[in-house]
Design a protein around this motif. Sequence first.
Motif, PDB file in Angstrom:
ATOM      1  N   ILE A  92       0.876  -1.181   0.000  1.00  0.00           N
ATOM      2  CA  ILE A  92       0.000   0.000   0.000  1.00  0.00           C
ATOM      3  C   ILE A  92       0.900   1.213   0.000  1.00  0.00           C
ATOM      4  N   ASN A  93       0.763   2.014  -1.014  1.00  0.00           N
ATOM      5  CA  ASN A  93       1.620   3.186  -1.110  1.00  0.00           C
ATOM      6  C   ASN A  93       1.011   4.405  -0.423  1.00  0.00           C
ATOM      7  N   ASP A  94      -0.268   4.620  -0.695  1.00  0.00           N
ATOM      8  CA  ASP A  94      -0.884   5.815  -0.114  1.00  0.00           C
ATOM      9  C   ASP A  94      -2.401   5.706  -0.139  1.00  0.00           C
ATOM     10  N   ILE A  95      -3.017   6.606   0.623  1.00  0.00           N
ATOM     11  CA  ILE A  95      -4.441   6.895   0.475  1.00  0.00           C
ATOM     12  C   ILE A  95      -4.475   8.217  -0.281  1.00  0.00           C
ATOM     13  N   ALA A  96      -5.145   8.251  -1.430  1.00  0.00           N
ATOM     14  CA  ALA A  96      -5.078   9.451  -2.277  1.00  0.00           C
ATOM     15  C   ALA A  96      -6.462  10.038  -2.503  1.00  0.00           C
ATOM     16  N   LEU A  97      -6.624  11.277  -2.057  1.00  0.00           N
ATOM     17  CA  LEU A  97      -7.850  12.018  -2.380  1.00  0.00           C
ATOM     18  C   LEU A  97      -7.681  12.566  -3.771  1.00  0.00           C
ATOM     19  N   SER A  98      -8.373  11.950  -4.684  1.00  0.00           N
ATOM     20  CA  SER A  98      -8.205  12.306  -6.087  1.00  0.00           C
ATOM     21  C   SER A  98      -9.557  12.139  -6.739  1.00  0.00           C
ATOM     22  N   GLY A  99      -9.600  11.479  -7.882  1.00  0.00           N
ATOM     23  CA  GLY A  99     -10.900  11.149  -8.441  1.00  0.00           C
ATOM     24  C   GLY A  99     -11.343  12.043  -9.562  1.00  0.00           C
ATOM     25  N   ASN A 100     -12.651  12.153  -9.718  1.00  0.00           N
ATOM     26  CA  ASN A 100     -13.233  12.747 -10.924  1.00  0.00           C
ATOM     27  C   ASN A 100     -13.603  14.212 -10.774  1.00  0.00           C
ATOM     28  N   THR A 145      -7.162   0.682  11.764  1.00  0.00           N
ATOM     29  CA  THR A 145      -6.594  -0.425  10.981  1.00  0.00           C
ATOM     30  C   THR A 145      -5.087  -0.555  11.204  1.00  0.00           C
ATOM     31  N   ALA A 146      -4.546   0.294  12.074  1.00  0.00           N
ATOM     32  CA  ALA A 146      -3.100   0.299  12.363  1.00  0.00           C
ATOM     33  C   ALA A 146      -2.292   0.361  11.069  1.00  0.00           C
ATOM     34  N   LEU A 147      -2.722   1.241  10.184  1.00  0.00           N
ATOM     35  CA  LEU A 147      -2.016   1.409   8.912  1.00  0.00           C
ATOM     36  C   LEU A 147      -0.599   1.918   9.207  1.00  0.00           C
ATOM     37  N   PRO A 148       0.422   1.317   8.590  1.00  0.00           N
ATOM     38  CA  PRO A 148       1.790   1.767   8.882  1.00  0.00           C
ATOM     39  C   PRO A 148       1.964   3.265   8.605  1.00  0.00           C
ATOM     40  N   GLN A 149       2.746   3.914   9.437  1.00  0.00           N
ATOM     41  CA  GLN A 149       3.041   5.347   9.305  1.00  0.00           C
ATOM     42  C   GLN A 149       3.571   5.711   7.928  1.00  0.00           C
ATOM     43  N   THR A 150       4.272   4.739   7.323  1.00  0.00           N
ATOM     44  CA  THR A 150       4.919   5.015   6.034  1.00  0.00           C
ATOM     45  C   THR A 150       3.906   5.228   4.902  1.00  0.00           C
ATOM     46  N   VAL A 151       2.672   4.777   5.094  1.00  0.00           N
ATOM     47  CA  VAL A 151       1.649   4.975   4.056  1.00  0.00           C
ATOM     48  C   VAL A 151       1.249   6.450   4.061  1.00  0.00           C
ATOM     49  N   LYS A 152       1.449   7.098   2.929  1.00  0.00           N
ATOM     50  CA  LYS A 152       1.152   8.532   2.853  1.00  0.00           C
ATOM     51  C   LYS A 152      -0.344   8.793   2.710  1.00  0.00           C
ATOM     52  N   THR A 153      -0.750  10.018   3.070  1.00  0.00           N
ATOM     53  CA  THR A 153      -2.086  10.508   2.722  1.00  0.00           C
ATOM     54  C   THR A 153      -1.859  11.640   1.727  1.00  0.00           C
ATOM     55  N   VAL A 154      -2.310  11.424   0.495  1.00  0.00           N
ATOM     56  CA  VAL A 154      -1.992  12.374  -0.583  1.00  0.00           C
ATOM     57  C   VAL A 154      -3.267  13.091  -1.035  1.00  0.00           C
ATOM     58  N   LEU A 155      -3.151  14.390  -1.239  1.00  0.00           N
ATOM     59  CA  LEU A 155      -4.252  15.168  -1.832  1.00  0.00           C
ATOM     60  C   LEU A 155      -3.799  15.635  -3.208  1.00  0.00           C
ATOM     61  N   ILE A 156      -4.533  15.231  -4.244  1.00  0.00           N
ATOM     62  CA  ILE A 156      -4.237  15.681  -5.597  1.00  0.00           C
ATOM     63  C   ILE A 156      -5.236  16.789  -5.927  1.00  0.00           C
ATOM     64  N   THR A 157      -4.719  18.004  -6.058  1.00  0.00           N
ATOM     65  CA  THR A 157      -5.617  19.173  -6.106  1.00  0.00           C
ATOM     66  C   THR A 157      -5.189  20.168  -7.176  1.00  0.00           C
ATOM     67  N   ASN A 158      -6.165  20.910  -7.697  1.00  0.00           N
ATOM     68  CA  ASN A 158      -5.780  22.017  -8.582  1.00  0.00           C
ATOM     69  C   ASN A 158      -5.442  23.266  -7.772  1.00  0.00           C
ATOM     70  N   GLY A 159      -5.613  23.193  -6.464  1.00  0.00           N
ATOM     71  CA  GLY A 159      -5.146  24.254  -5.572  1.00  0.00           C
ATOM     72  C   GLY A 159      -6.015  25.495  -5.530  1.00  0.00           C
ATOM     73  N   SER A 160      -7.051  25.541  -6.349  1.00  0.00           N
ATOM     74  CA  SER A 160      -7.790  26.803  -6.518  1.00  0.00           C
ATOM     75  C   SER A 160      -8.632  27.189  -5.299  1.00  0.00           C
ATOM     76  N   LEU A 161      -8.875  26.231  -4.400  1.00  0.00           N
ATOM     77  CA  LEU A 161      -9.733  26.536  -3.237  1.00  0.00           C
ATOM     78  C   LEU A 161      -8.938  26.577  -1.933  1.00  0.00           C
ATOM     79  N   LEU A 162      -7.621  26.664  -2.074  1.00  0.00           N
ATOM     80  CA  LEU A 162      -6.757  26.644  -0.887  1.00  0.00           C
ATOM     81  C   LEU A 162      -6.877  27.911  -0.053  1.00  0.00           C
ATOM     82  N   TYR A 163      -7.526  28.950  -0.602  1.00  0.00           N
ATOM     83  CA  TYR A 163      -7.711  30.175   0.182  1.00  0.00           C
ATOM     84  C   TYR A 163      -8.753  29.976   1.276  1.00  0.00           C
ATOM     85  N   ARG A 164      -9.533  28.899   1.200  1.00  0.00           N
ATOM     86  CA  ARG A 164     -10.593  28.675   2.190  1.00  0.00           C
ATOM     87  C   ARG A 164      -9.996  28.157   3.494  1.00  0.00           C
TER      88      ARG A 164
END
Length: 284
Positions: A97-105, A128-147
């Motif tokens: 398991i490499n990561d949990i990635a918030l991505s999608g459509n 689930t005691a997921l190992p620390q090494t598994v990243k949590t990744v957000l794939i974003t266009n960044g346009s709403l980061l001002y919120r």
Amino acid sequence: MSDKILDVMSHDRDSAALRYVYPVVSRRAGGVSVGINLNTNNACNWRCIYCQVPGLTRGTAPATDLSVLENELRDFLNELLHGDFMQRRVPEGARRINDIALSGNGEPTSSAEFVQVIALIARVRRETALPQTVKTVLITNGSLLYRSEVQQGLRDMAKLNGEVWFKLDRASEAGMQRVNDTRTSMNKVRDNLIAAIACCPTWLQTCWFALDGEPPSHRDEDDYLEFVAAMMRDGHQPQGVLLYSLARASMQAEAPRLSALSAEQLQVFADRIVKLGLPVKVSP
Ligand code: SF4
């Protein structure tokens, strides 16, 4: 559940027949990425001309059923950790398991429940005691980061071995309009990127391709390098750049006008970025 082997080109959101959670063997990540698609309506506030989402519409994510998502994520992680999914569905050599990635459509941060989704991921990771090494990744266009609530979500993500992949394909207003079909100012992009970097380790993700047979111009390269160099001079340091070309077919009307660049062409630009003092990961 299907017994189909997942391959590196398959980003099929239905591959585990769940509403929000989908597994992907990621070429870039080198393992199984547990994707979370909050944009089940295929809606995004941008319309990148290389976007691979079929039936893409303008808009925001619909309301998320948090209990369905939490159950799907918990059950799927338990299956990956303790079941036989890896043996049945994942090619040998990618069974981690490499990561949990918030991505999608679509754009994940457009979800009104974004902060609750990050809290839910934290809870399920703990349970689930997921190992620390598994990243949590957000794939974003960044346009709403001002919120402020999106920034809070990023700060919470940082505690979950979090990483933001912030889309920066072109660094001029005309270039962003041409490639991302969005009207914005570079000052806004800069402010959003500064906010991302302040909240969570942030990589730039940059798609570099030819349009009507023409690769990005020297002006495009210079705009990009000047934008990033100015950020760094002011003390805002991204982790590096994920530089890639077109891995899968665009689902937009411009698809016939787009073509991938060669590894050598990407490397020429990568070498210029490296001179700024930033690591670059290239994926042709
Ligand atoms: S930001 Fe992502 S989902 Fe939105 S149009 Fe661009 S590539 Fe598609």
